[in-house]
Design a protein around this motif. Structure first.
Motif, PDB file in Angstrom:
ATOM      1  N   LEU A 124       0.814  -1.218   0.000  1.00 35.08           N
ATOM      2  CA  LEU A 124       0.000   0.000   0.000  1.00 35.08           C
ATOM      3  C   LEU A 124       0.850   1.272   0.000  1.00 35.08           C
ATOM      4  O   LEU A 124       0.380   2.328  -0.425  1.00 35.08           O
ATOM      5  CB  LEU A 124      -0.949   0.012   1.202  1.00 35.08           C
ATOM      6  N   ASN A 125       2.098   1.157   0.438  1.00 37.43           N
ATOM      7  CA  ASN A 125       2.994   2.321   0.431  1.00 37.43           C
ATOM      8  C   ASN A 125       3.293   2.801  -0.983  1.00 37.43           C
ATOM      9  O   ASN A 125       3.771   3.914  -1.170  1.00 37.43           O
ATOM     10  CB  ASN A 125       4.312   2.000   1.151  1.00 37.43           C
ATOM     11  N   ASN A 126       3.034   1.969  -1.972  1.00 37.01           N
ATOM     12  CA  ASN A 126       3.338   2.308  -3.365  1.00 37.01           C
ATOM     13  C   ASN A 126       2.177   2.979  -4.097  1.00 37.01           C
ATOM     14  O   ASN A 126       2.327   3.352  -5.263  1.00 37.01           O
ATOM     15  CB  ASN A 126       3.741   1.039  -4.127  1.00 37.01           C
ATOM     16  N   PHE A 127       1.036   3.086  -3.443  1.00 36.30           N
ATOM     17  CA  PHE A 127      -0.161   3.607  -4.102  1.00 36.30           C
ATOM     18  C   PHE A 127      -0.951   4.508  -3.174  1.00 36.30           C
ATOM     19  O   PHE A 127      -0.954   4.309  -1.960  1.00 36.30           O
ATOM     20  CB  PHE A 127      -1.109   2.455  -4.506  1.00 36.30           C
ATOM     21  N   GLU A 128      -1.667   5.436  -3.775  1.00 34.66           N
ATOM     22  CA  GLU A 128      -2.733   6.142  -3.073  1.00 34.66           C
ATOM     23  C   GLU A 128      -3.985   5.270  -3.248  1.00 34.66           C
ATOM     24  O   GLU A 128      -4.115   4.561  -4.252  1.00 34.66           O
ATOM     25  CB  GLU A 128      -2.970   7.526  -3.705  1.00 34.66           C
ATOM     26  N   PHE A 158      -1.690  -6.312 -20.123  1.00 38.62           N
ATOM     27  CA  PHE A 158      -0.538  -5.445 -20.386  1.00 38.62           C
ATOM     28  C   PHE A 158      -0.896  -3.979 -20.174  1.00 38.62           C
ATOM     29  O   PHE A 158      -0.096  -3.218 -19.639  1.00 38.62           O
ATOM     30  CB  PHE A 158       0.030  -5.694 -21.789  1.00 38.62           C
ATOM     31  N   ARG A 159      -2.122  -3.574 -20.546  1.00 36.34           N
ATOM     32  CA  ARG A 159      -2.546  -2.189 -20.301  1.00 36.34           C
ATOM     33  C   ARG A 159      -2.534  -1.874 -18.807  1.00 36.34           C
ATOM     34  O   ARG A 159      -2.115  -0.794 -18.395  1.00 36.34           O
ATOM     35  CB  ARG A 159      -3.957  -1.955 -20.856  1.00 36.34           C
ATOM     36  N   ILE A 160      -3.003  -2.819 -18.013  1.00 31.34           N
ATOM     37  CA  ILE A 160      -3.036  -2.630 -16.560  1.00 31.34           C
ATOM     38  C   ILE A 160      -1.616  -2.461 -16.016  1.00 31.34           C
ATOM     39  O   ILE A 160      -1.351  -1.573 -15.199  1.00 31.34           O
ATOM     40  CB  ILE A 160      -3.735  -3.822 -15.867  1.00 31.34           C
ATOM     41  N   VAL A 161      -0.695  -3.296 -16.481  1.00 31.98           N
ATOM     42  CA  VAL A 161       0.691  -3.196 -16.008  1.00 31.98           C
ATOM     43  C   VAL A 161       1.269  -1.835 -16.380  1.00 31.98           C
ATOM     44  O   VAL A 161       1.874  -1.163 -15.548  1.00 31.98           O
ATOM     45  CB  VAL A 161       1.567  -4.336 -16.569  1.00 31.98           C
ATOM     46  N   TYR A 162       1.057  -1.425 -17.622  1.00 28.88           N
ATOM     47  CA  TYR A 162       1.598  -0.134 -18.048  1.00 28.88           C
ATOM     48  C   TYR A 162       0.966   1.013 -17.266  1.00 28.88           C
ATOM     49  O   TYR A 162       1.612   2.029 -17.020  1.00 28.88           O
ATOM     50  CB  TYR A 162       1.413   0.071 -19.553  1.00 28.88           C
ATOM     51  N   GLN A 163      -0.282   0.858 -16.867  1.00 25.77           N
ATOM     52  CA  GLN A 163      -0.970   1.903 -16.105  1.00 25.77           C
ATOM     53  C   GLN A 163      -0.339   2.103 -14.732  1.00 25.77           C
ATOM     54  O   GLN A 163      -0.416   3.183 -14.164  1.00 25.77           O
ATOM     55  CB  GLN A 163      -2.445   1.554 -15.964  1.00 25.77           C
ATOM     56  N   THR A 164       0.299   1.080 -14.184  1.00 28.73           N
ATOM     57  CA  THR A 164       0.864   1.203 -12.840  1.00 28.73           C
ATOM     58  C   THR A 164       2.272   1.791 -12.830  1.00 28.73           C
ATOM     59  O   THR A 164       2.840   1.965 -11.765  1.00 28.73           O
ATOM     60  CB  THR A 164       0.903  -0.160 -12.121  1.00 28.73           C
ATOM     61  N   TYR A 165       2.838   2.073 -14.017  1.00 29.30           N
ATOM     62  CA  TYR A 165       4.176   2.659 -14.045  1.00 29.30           C
ATOM     63  C   TYR A 165       4.217   3.939 -13.224  1.00 29.30           C
ATOM     64  O   TYR A 165       3.351   4.792 -13.361  1.00 29.30           O
ATOM     65  CB  TYR A 165       4.609   3.002 -15.486  1.00 29.30           C
ATOM     66  N   PRO A 166       5.247   4.090 -12.395  1.00 28.30           N
ATOM     67  CA  PRO A 166       5.367   5.348 -11.635  1.00 28.30           C
ATOM     68  C   PRO A 166       5.645   6.517 -12.587  1.00 28.30           C
ATOM     69  O   PRO A 166       6.353   6.357 -13.565  1.00 28.30           O
ATOM     70  CB  PRO A 166       6.558   5.109 -10.712  1.00 28.30           C
ATOM     71  N   VAL A 167       5.042   7.634 -12.283  1.00 27.27           N
ATOM     72  CA  VAL A 167       5.249   8.821 -13.093  1.00 27.27           C
ATOM     73  C   VAL A 167       6.586   9.448 -12.707  1.00 27.27           C
ATOM     74  O   VAL A 167       6.838   9.694 -11.525  1.00 27.27           O
ATOM     75  CB  VAL A 167       4.097   9.831 -12.879  1.00 27.27           C
ATOM     76  N   LYS A 168       7.437   9.677 -13.669  1.00 27.33           N
ATOM     77  CA  LYS A 168       8.755  10.299 -13.410  1.00 27.33           C
ATOM     78  C   LYS A 168       8.572  11.808 -13.398  1.00 27.33           C
ATOM     79  O   LYS A 168       7.987  12.377 -14.312  1.00 27.33           O
ATOM     80  CB  LYS A 168       9.752   9.889 -14.477  1.00 27.33           C
ATOM     81  N   LYS A 169       9.096  12.452 -12.373  1.00 26.52           N
ATOM     82  CA  LYS A 169       8.978  13.911 -12.271  1.00 26.52           C
ATOM     83  C   LYS A 169      10.324  14.557 -12.391  1.00 26.52           C
ATOM     84  O   LYS A 169      11.326  14.058 -12.073  1.00 26.52           O
ATOM     85  CB  LYS A 169       8.330  14.278 -10.934  1.00 26.52           C
TER      86      LYS A 169
END
Length: 169
Positions: A124-128, A158-169
């Motif tokens: 859970l620490n990896n997600f809101e 595969f779409r689900i996996v790609y959706q979980t990629y962390p956003v790079k800032k």
């Protein structure tokens, strides 16, 4: 614990695999590596590794494990629907944790093993919570599209996996 998780609490299969292990090595203890070599899992061990990688945002590993399972003819529908179940468990644990419940209280309330509650709390620490709920809605949408014949479950996974990629800032 690994055998029970892999066998999905199918006690007949657990018994059959235990008998196979007893025949495998007549004397001494069977090592965990030997167990994984002898017990037939049809990709299920990779499935739980896939969920772990996905929920810890180790996406390259998640993609590799997903590709491996599909190459091993694990049904995409099985992966898809087990993913939905694991995601619901994660959301349930998160919701109860936000109410201040301890791991034991969450375990008692949900029937999820205490060790698994602890693991899910770490994930859970990896997600809101909003991200997890969006992911669950995405799974529902993909399921609906699949039932309409507009997509297949492999692409959806595969779409689900790609959706979980962390956003790079």
């Amino acid at each position: 614990r690994w055998i029970i998780q892999i066998m999905e609490h199918d006690l007949i299969r657990v018994k059959r695999e235990a008998e196979k292990l007893s025949l495998y090595k007549e004397e001494g203890k069977v090592t965990p590596e030997e167990v994984k070599k002898v017990v037939w899992t049809k990709g299920k061990d990779k499935m739980f590794d896939f969920f772990d990688a996905l929920f810890t945002k180790e996406n390259r590993e998640a993609i590799k494990l997903l590709e491996d399972m599909l190459d091993e003819d694990v049904e995409a529908s099985k992966i898809f629907f087990m993913l939905a179940g694991e995601l619901r468990k994660l959301i349930k644990v998160g919701s109860l944790a936000s109410e201040g419940l301890s791991n034991k209280e969450i375990s008692d309330k949900t029937g999820i093993y205490n060790w698994l509650v602890k693991k899910k709390r770490g994930q859970l620490n990896n997600f809101e919570m909003e991200e997890l709920e969006d992911l669950l809605h995405q799974l529902h949408r993909q399921d609906y599209r699949f039932k309409q014949g507009k997509t297949d479950l492999e692409d959806s996974l595969f779409r689900i996996v790609y959706q979980t990629y962390p956003v790079k800032k």
